[in-house]
Design a protein around this motif. Structure first.
Motif, PDB file in Angstrom:
ATOM      1  N   CYS A  82       0.994  -1.289  -0.008  1.00  0.00           N
ATOM      2  CA  CYS A  82       0.120   0.235   0.030  1.00  0.00           C
ATOM      3  C   CYS A  82       0.743   1.194   0.033  1.00  0.00           C
ATOM      4  O   CYS A  82       0.670   2.439  -0.736  1.00  0.00           O
ATOM      5  CB  CYS A  82      -0.992  -0.263   1.680  1.00  0.00           C
ATOM      6  N   SER A  86       1.633   3.430  -4.720  1.00  0.00           N
ATOM      7  CA  SER A  86       1.538   5.077  -5.220  1.00  0.00           C
ATOM      8  C   SER A  86       2.317   5.800  -6.219  1.00  0.00           C
ATOM      9  O   SER A  86       2.335   6.140  -7.316  1.00  0.00           O
ATOM     10  CB  SER A  86       1.389   6.471  -4.151  1.00  0.00           C
ATOM     11  N   ASP A  87       3.437   4.898  -6.047  1.00  0.00           N
ATOM     12  CA  ASP A  87       4.493   4.607  -7.611  1.00  0.00           C
ATOM     13  C   ASP A  87       4.602   4.285  -8.561  1.00  0.00           C
ATOM     14  O   ASP A  87       4.212   2.887  -8.212  1.00  0.00           O
ATOM     15  CB  ASP A  87       6.137   4.927  -6.808  1.00  0.00           C
ATOM     16  N   LYS A  91       4.142   0.378  -9.426  1.00  0.00           N
ATOM     17  CA  LYS A  91       2.226   0.497  -9.812  1.00  0.00           C
ATOM     18  C   LYS A  91       2.668  -1.054 -10.404  1.00  0.00           C
ATOM     19  O   LYS A  91       2.096  -2.356 -10.640  1.00  0.00           O
ATOM     20  CB  LYS A  91       1.112   1.012  -9.498  1.00  0.00           C
ATOM     21  N   THR A 120      -7.406   0.464   0.049  1.00  0.00           N
ATOM     22  CA  THR A 120      -6.322   1.603  -0.273  1.00  0.00           C
ATOM     23  C   THR A 120      -5.460   0.954  -1.223  1.00  0.00           C
ATOM     24  O   THR A 120      -5.326   1.572  -2.365  1.00  0.00           O
ATOM     25  CB  THR A 120      -5.718   1.755   0.788  1.00  0.00           C
ATOM     26  N   THR A 121      -4.611  -0.216  -1.688  1.00  0.00           N
ATOM     27  CA  THR A 121      -4.272  -0.573  -2.221  1.00  0.00           C
ATOM     28  C   THR A 121      -5.106  -0.426  -3.816  1.00  0.00           C
ATOM     29  O   THR A 121      -3.972  -0.639  -5.090  1.00  0.00           O
ATOM     30  CB  THR A 121      -3.339  -2.087  -2.128  1.00  0.00           C
ATOM     31  N   TYR A 124      -5.668   2.708  -4.962  1.00  0.00           N
ATOM     32  CA  TYR A 124      -4.436   2.923  -6.344  1.00  0.00           C
ATOM     33  C   TYR A 124      -3.587   2.514  -7.058  1.00  0.00           C
ATOM     34  O   TYR A 124      -3.374   2.664  -8.447  1.00  0.00           O
ATOM     35  CB  TYR A 124      -3.063   3.115  -5.047  1.00  0.00           C
TER      36      TYR A 124
END
Length: 198
Positions: A82, A86-87, A91, A120-121, A124
């Motif tokens: 998680c 966000s990168d 990802k 959340t993951t 993203y």
């Protein structure tokens, strides 16, 4: 790391992370594995560590740990993913190495923190537009999110609403509602732990 850290203070960040990975791979102690994985997940918060974590294949270590029977290892592994996803490069790695089904499986965990990190993951990993993998909005996932949208836990409920509103087309949500009436294919809601008193 069950006793004193085995890392020399002068080795630098990459050396320190390498020592953590090596300890995780070599130790037989579940407690030590949990502590090391928690440390690696914490290092994943800092974007300046991303390059080192990729170099040391920590993303794969996290993905592999999602299949562990030890719920604590799974919790720390999904938390680390998680933090990393966000990168864009991280990802893409997660998606290209088949990590999505492992992450989706975390939605059925009885551990609330694991489920929160998994949702959340997934948020993203979802991209607006045609780039999103179809598995992210497959009917079982949408049905699961519908069930989570009824949770007593406001964090889980809000994340599920964000998923349903921002990731899924309204027609897909309506179809999932009609098909299951919130059954989520038998996936139970995670256990909510009462706050601990000091």
């Amino acid at each position: 790391m069950s006793q004193k850290s085995k890392v020399e203070p002068h080795v630098g960040r990459l050396g320190y992370l390498q020592a953590l990975v090596t300890e995780f791979q070599e130790t037989e102690s579940q407690n030590a594995k949990e502590q090391v994985l928690a440390n690696l997940a914490n290092f994943a918060y800092d974007p300046s560590n991303y390059q080192y974590l990729r170099q040391l294949q920590v993303l794969d270590l996290f993905l592999d740990s999602l299949s562990e029977e030890n719920e604590t290892l799974v919790e720390f592994a999904i938390g680390g993913l998680c933090n990393l996803c966000s990168d864009r490069t991280n990802k893409e790695h997660i998606l290209q190495t088949g990590g999505l089904p492992l992450i989706i499986n975390c939605l059925s965990s009885p551990n609330e923190e694991t489920v929160l990190s998994a949702v959340t993951t997934i948020l993203y990993l979802s991209s607006p537009g045609p780039g999103a993998p179809p598995a992210l909005t497959a009917r079982p996932v949408v049905q699961c999110m519908l069930r989570f949208s009824l949770s007593a836990n406001p964090r889980l409920r809000n994340l599920a609403h964000i998923f349903l509103e921002d990731v899924c087309p309204p027609s897909q949500v309506a179809e999932a509602r009609c098909q299951s009436a919130h059954s989520a294919l038998g996936i139970p809601l995670p256990k909510t732990e009462a706050p601990q008193q000091p």
